[in-house]
Design a protein around this motif. Sequence first.
Motif, PDB file in Angstrom:
ATOM      1  N   MET A   1       1.011  -1.074   0.365  1.00  0.00           N
ATOM      2  CA  MET A   1      -0.010   0.594  -0.263  1.00  0.00           C
ATOM      3  C   MET A   1       0.096   1.051  -0.268  1.00  0.00           C
ATOM      4  SD  MET A   1      -3.231   0.991   2.730  1.00  0.00           S
ATOM      5  CE  MET A   1      -4.059   2.747   2.922  1.00  0.00           C
ATOM      6  N   PHE A   2       1.977   1.150   0.756  1.00  0.00           N
ATOM      7  CA  PHE A   2       2.207   2.869   0.858  1.00  0.00           C
ATOM      8  C   PHE A   2       3.385   2.636  -0.351  1.00  0.00           C
ATOM      9  CE2 PHE A   2       3.872   1.536   5.251  1.00  0.00           C
ATOM     10  CZ  PHE A   2       3.130   2.283   5.814  1.00  0.00           C
ATOM     11  N   LEU A   3       3.950   1.895  -1.170  1.00  0.00           N
ATOM     12  CA  LEU A   3       4.076   2.291  -2.473  1.00  0.00           C
ATOM     13  C   LEU A   3       2.845   2.166  -3.552  1.00  0.00           C
ATOM     14  CD1 LEU A   3       6.587  -1.187  -2.696  1.00  0.00           C
ATOM     15  CD2 LEU A   3       7.507   1.455  -2.484  1.00  0.00           C
ATOM     16  N   SER A   4       2.268   1.771  -3.467  1.00  0.00           N
ATOM     17  CA  SER A   4       1.274   2.431  -4.809  1.00  0.00           C
ATOM     18  C   SER A   4       0.656   3.496  -4.390  1.00  0.00           C
ATOM     19  CB  SER A   4       0.191   0.901  -4.244  1.00  0.00           C
ATOM     20  OG  SER A   4      -0.237  -0.035  -4.300  1.00  0.00           O
ATOM     21  N   GLU A   5       0.431   4.363  -3.514  1.00  0.00           N
ATOM     22  CA  GLU A   5      -0.418   5.815  -2.710  1.00  0.00           C
ATOM     23  C   GLU A   5       1.444   6.386  -2.944  1.00  0.00           C
ATOM     24  OE1 GLU A   5      -1.257   5.833   0.650  1.00  0.00           O
ATOM     25  OE2 GLU A   5      -3.714   4.259   0.182  1.00  0.00           O
ATOM     26  N   THR A   6       2.106   6.535  -2.751  1.00  0.00           N
ATOM     27  CA  THR A   6       3.747   6.916  -2.897  1.00  0.00           C
ATOM     28  C   THR A   6       4.284   7.087  -4.466  1.00  0.00           C
ATOM     29  OG1 THR A   6       5.099   5.394  -1.811  1.00  0.00           O
ATOM     30  CG2 THR A   6       4.219   6.911  -0.408  1.00  0.00           C
ATOM     31  N   ILE A   7       4.345   5.899  -5.332  1.00  0.00           N
ATOM     32  CA  ILE A   7       4.584   6.287  -6.652  1.00  0.00           C
ATOM     33  C   ILE A   7       4.185   6.114  -7.042  1.00  0.00           C
ATOM     34  CG2 ILE A   7       6.587   5.315  -7.764  1.00  0.00           C
ATOM     35  CD1 ILE A   7       8.331   4.221  -5.329  1.00  0.00           C
ATOM     36  N   HIS A   8       3.815   4.681  -6.979  1.00  0.00           N
ATOM     37  CA  HIS A   8       2.222   3.878  -8.189  1.00  0.00           C
ATOM     38  C   HIS A   8       1.741   2.759  -7.768  1.00  0.00           C
ATOM     39  CE1 HIS A   8       0.776   3.091 -12.272  1.00  0.00           C
ATOM     40  NE2 HIS A   8       0.611   4.152 -12.016  1.00  0.00           N
ATOM     41  N   PRO A   9       0.939   2.503  -8.193  1.00  0.00           N
ATOM     42  CA  PRO A   9      -0.336   0.844  -8.398  1.00  0.00           C
ATOM     43  C   PRO A   9       1.332   0.272  -8.531  1.00  0.00           C
ATOM     44  CG  PRO A   9      -1.740   2.540  -8.742  1.00  0.00           C
ATOM     45  CD  PRO A   9      -0.244   3.782  -8.666  1.00  0.00           C
ATOM     46  N   SER A  10       1.130   0.863  -9.405  1.00  0.00           N
ATOM     47  CA  SER A  10       1.745  -0.359 -10.227  1.00  0.00           C
ATOM     48  C   SER A  10       3.261  -0.894  -9.635  1.00  0.00           C
ATOM     49  CB  SER A  10       2.480  -0.294 -11.566  1.00  0.00           C
ATOM     50  OG  SER A  10       3.537   0.746 -12.072  1.00  0.00           O
ATOM     51  N   ILE A  11       4.454   0.054  -9.303  1.00  0.00           N
ATOM     52  CA  ILE A  11       4.967  -0.525  -8.423  1.00  0.00           C
ATOM     53  C   ILE A  11       4.187  -1.533  -6.670  1.00  0.00           C
ATOM     54  CG2 ILE A  11       6.690   0.145  -7.247  1.00  0.00           C
ATOM     55  CD1 ILE A  11       7.433   0.810  -9.485  1.00  0.00           C
ATOM     56  N   LEU A 278      16.084  -8.456  -4.684  1.00  0.00           N
ATOM     57  CA  LEU A 278      15.343  -8.044  -3.576  1.00  0.00           C
ATOM     58  C   LEU A 278      16.161  -6.454  -2.957  1.00  0.00           C
ATOM     59  CD1 LEU A 278      15.604 -10.612  -1.269  1.00  0.00           C
ATOM     60  CD2 LEU A 278      13.683  -9.310  -2.335  1.00  0.00           C
ATOM     61  N   GLN A 279      17.853  -6.490  -3.980  1.00  0.00           N
ATOM     62  CA  GLN A 279      18.492  -5.478  -3.648  1.00  0.00           C
ATOM     63  C   GLN A 279      17.788  -4.018  -4.068  1.00  0.00           C
ATOM     64  OE1 GLN A 279      21.521  -5.340  -2.010  1.00  0.00           O
ATOM     65  NE2 GLN A 279      21.556  -3.174  -1.501  1.00  0.00           N
ATOM     66  N   LEU A 280      17.127  -3.836  -5.445  1.00  0.00           N
ATOM     67  CA  LEU A 280      16.438  -2.930  -6.511  1.00  0.00           C
ATOM     68  C   LEU A 280      15.015  -2.908  -5.795  1.00  0.00           C
ATOM     69  CD1 LEU A 280      16.782  -4.097 -10.070  1.00  0.00           C
ATOM     70  CD2 LEU A 280      18.081  -3.268  -8.506  1.00  0.00           C
ATOM     71  N   MET A 281      14.535  -3.736  -4.774  1.00  0.00           N
ATOM     72  CA  MET A 281      13.197  -3.320  -4.610  1.00  0.00           C
ATOM     73  C   MET A 281      13.379  -3.132  -2.822  1.00  0.00           C
ATOM     74  SD  MET A 281      11.303  -3.880  -6.588  1.00  0.00           S
ATOM     75  CE  MET A 281       9.462  -3.615  -5.854  1.00  0.00           C
ATOM     76  N   VAL A 286      12.907   2.693   0.022  1.00  0.00           N
ATOM     77  CA  VAL A 286      13.573   3.746   1.084  1.00  0.00           C
ATOM     78  C   VAL A 286      13.593   4.781  -0.019  1.00  0.00           C
ATOM     79  CG1 VAL A 286      16.180   4.365   1.379  1.00  0.00           C
ATOM     80  CG2 VAL A 286      15.451   1.861   2.009  1.00  0.00           C
ATOM     81  N   TYR A 287      12.913   4.746  -0.938  1.00  0.00           N
ATOM     82  CA  TYR A 287      12.888   6.147  -1.283  1.00  0.00           C
ATOM     83  C   TYR A 287      12.077   6.553  -1.895  1.00  0.00           C
ATOM     84  CZ  TYR A 287      11.506   9.291  -5.471  1.00  0.00           C
ATOM     85  OH  TYR A 287      11.025   9.975  -6.140  1.00  0.00           O
ATOM     86  N   SER A 288      10.169   5.682  -1.558  1.00  0.00           N
ATOM     87  CA  SER A 288       9.306   5.679  -1.250  1.00  0.00           C
ATOM     88  C   SER A 288       9.010   6.670   0.586  1.00  0.00           C
ATOM     89  CB  SER A 288       8.277   4.537  -1.623  1.00  0.00           C
ATOM     90  OG  SER A 288       8.430   3.648  -0.297  1.00  0.00           O
ATOM     91  N   LEU A 305      19.212  12.183   4.790  1.00  0.00           N
ATOM     92  CA  LEU A 305      20.354  12.134   4.329  1.00  0.00           C
ATOM     93  C   LEU A 305      20.519  10.667   4.101  1.00  0.00           C
ATOM     94  CD1 LEU A 305      23.652  12.854   4.093  1.00  0.00           C
ATOM     95  CD2 LEU A 305      23.699  12.832   6.840  1.00  0.00           C
ATOM     96  N   LEU A 306      20.527  10.042   5.650  1.00  0.00           N
ATOM     97  CA  LEU A 306      20.592   9.064   5.820  1.00  0.00           C
ATOM     98  C   LEU A 306      19.818   8.036   4.061  1.00  0.00           C
ATOM     99  CD1 LEU A 306      20.040   8.365   9.461  1.00  0.00           C
ATOM    100  CD2 LEU A 306      22.163   7.616   8.504  1.00  0.00           C
ATOM    101  N   GLN A 307      18.609   8.334   4.224  1.00  0.00           N
ATOM    102  CA  GLN A 307      17.992   7.697   3.035  1.00  0.00           C
ATOM    103  C   GLN A 307      18.985   8.104   1.598  1.00  0.00           C
ATOM    104  OE1 GLN A 307      16.487   9.376   5.340  1.00  0.00           O
ATOM    105  NE2 GLN A 307      14.769   7.878   6.125  1.00  0.00           N
ATOM    106  N   TRP A 308      18.751   9.101   1.400  1.00  0.00           N
ATOM    107  CA  TRP A 308      20.179   9.290   0.150  1.00  0.00           C
ATOM    108  C   TRP A 308      21.099   8.114  -0.026  1.00  0.00           C
ATOM    109  CZ3 TRP A 308      17.513  10.050  -4.384  1.00  0.00           C
ATOM    110  CH2 TRP A 308      16.719  10.862  -4.229  1.00  0.00           C
ATOM    111  N   VAL A 309      21.850   7.951   1.073  1.00  0.00           N
ATOM    112  CA  VAL A 309      23.063   7.659   1.577  1.00  0.00           C
ATOM    113  C   VAL A 309      23.011   6.215   1.187  1.00  0.00           C
ATOM    114  CG1 VAL A 309      24.882   6.964   2.931  1.00  0.00           C
ATOM    115  CG2 VAL A 309      24.345   8.991   2.830  1.00  0.00           C
ATOM    116  N   TYR A 310      21.797   5.179   1.355  1.00  0.00           N
ATOM    117  CA  TYR A 310      21.383   3.500   1.073  1.00  0.00           C
ATOM    118  C   TYR A 310      20.829   3.952  -0.867  1.00  0.00           C
ATOM    119  CZ  TYR A 310      19.617  -0.361   1.157  1.00  0.00           C
ATOM    120  OH  TYR A 310      18.178  -1.779   0.983  1.00  0.00           O
TER     121      TYR A 310
END
Length: 361
Positions: A1-11, A278-281, A286-288, A305-310
Motif C-alpha cells: 500500500m505504501f508503494l502504491s500511494e507514494t509512487i504508483h499502484p504498479s510498484i 531484493l536489492q532493487l525493491m 527506501v525512496y518511497s 540524509l540516511l535514505q539518500w546514502v542508502y
Amino acid sequence: MFLSETIHPSIGYLYAWVSLTVGFSAPIAIAGIAMNDYLRPFSGNSNLPGLLTILLIPIAHVTSIKRSGQVQNVLTLIKILFIVSLILIGFTLPSKSLSSSLDFSNSWSSEIFSPGFAVSLVYVFYAYTGWNSAAYIIEEVQSPKKNLPKALITSTILVLILYVLFQFVLLKHASLSDLKGNVEVATISFENLLGPLGAIWISFFIAIQLIATISGYTWVGPRITHAMAKDFRLWKPLAKENKNGIPIIAIGLNTLISLLLFLSGSFEQVLIYAGFVLQLMGTITVYSSLKIQEGSGFRTPFKPLLQWVYIVFSLAISCYLFWDRPWESLAGLGIMGLGLFLYLLDKKSPASRVKQVGRGT
C-alpha cells in the motif's frame, strides 16, 4: 500500500509479486539448501532434510495465529542462544588454524571499488533480509504505533551486533583459502576450534536453527500474497482462508515456489538471483519513504540524509552485480518484468479500497 500511494499502484503490485516469487520463497529455498550442506556428515548428499523441512513447517502455521507465534518464538529463541554460544566459544577458545582471514591493512581502500566486493555485499544485505517483516503482520500486532517501531529498531540492532561478532569469529579461526567457495563456513572455522567431531555437531545444530529461518518466511510471506489477493482479480483464489483465518492457499503456493527454487538451483545462484531483485525493491522502498508526508508517529533520525546514502550505495551495488553476474541479474529482471505484465492484465476489484495500513505494498 505504501508503494502504491507514494509512487504508483504498479510498484505496489510489483512488490507483492516479488514477495511471492522471490522475497520469501527464495530465502526458504536457500535455507533448505544450506541445511543439506550442513547435514552432509549425517545424510551424505541427500536433499531430504531440507525438502522435508520446507514441506512440514507450513503445517505448524495453518492451525492458528497463536500457534504460529509460539512456534516462531521458540525457534527464534533457540537460534539466538545458539549463535550467542558460538560467539562466546569463538572469543574464548584458542584456534588451531595456522592463519586467519582477518586483515586490518588498508587494502580495503582499493577492494571496495571492485565488482567482487559489491557482489559480496549481496550476502551481507541478505543477512538482514526480513528486517521489516513485522510490518507485514501489523494487523496481528497489538498497539502497532508503539510496538512496530520498537520491534523494527531493536531487532535490526540485535541482528547487526550478532552478525558482526559471528563473522569476526568465523574469519578469526579460518584462512581465506579454507573459506573460499564453501557454504558451510561455520563448520570449517569451528573445526579449527573444536576438532572434527565438535565441528560435526556444530554443523548439525546450525542446520537445526535454519528451521527458524524457514518458519519465519513461511509465516510472514503468504500474508502479503493474501493481502493482494483481496485487491486483484488474478490473485483472488489466494484469498481463501481456513476457519481460523489462516491464508492456507497463499501458504501452499509460497511453499510450492520455494520447493521449485530449492530443487532447481545452487545456493549461490538462488542467492544472487534473489539478492539482485531484493536489492532493487529495497532501494525503491527506501525512496518511497522520502515521499511520505510528515505526520505523527516515529520519524527517522537524520532524514533524508540516511535514505539518500542508502539509495546511492544500493544502486552502486546493483550495477556492479549486474556487471559481474549478468545471467542471474537478468533472471531477476525477467521476474520483475513478468510482474509488471501481469499488472497490465489485472484489474482491481471494487472492494480494493484497502483501509489497512502497513501491508508493505
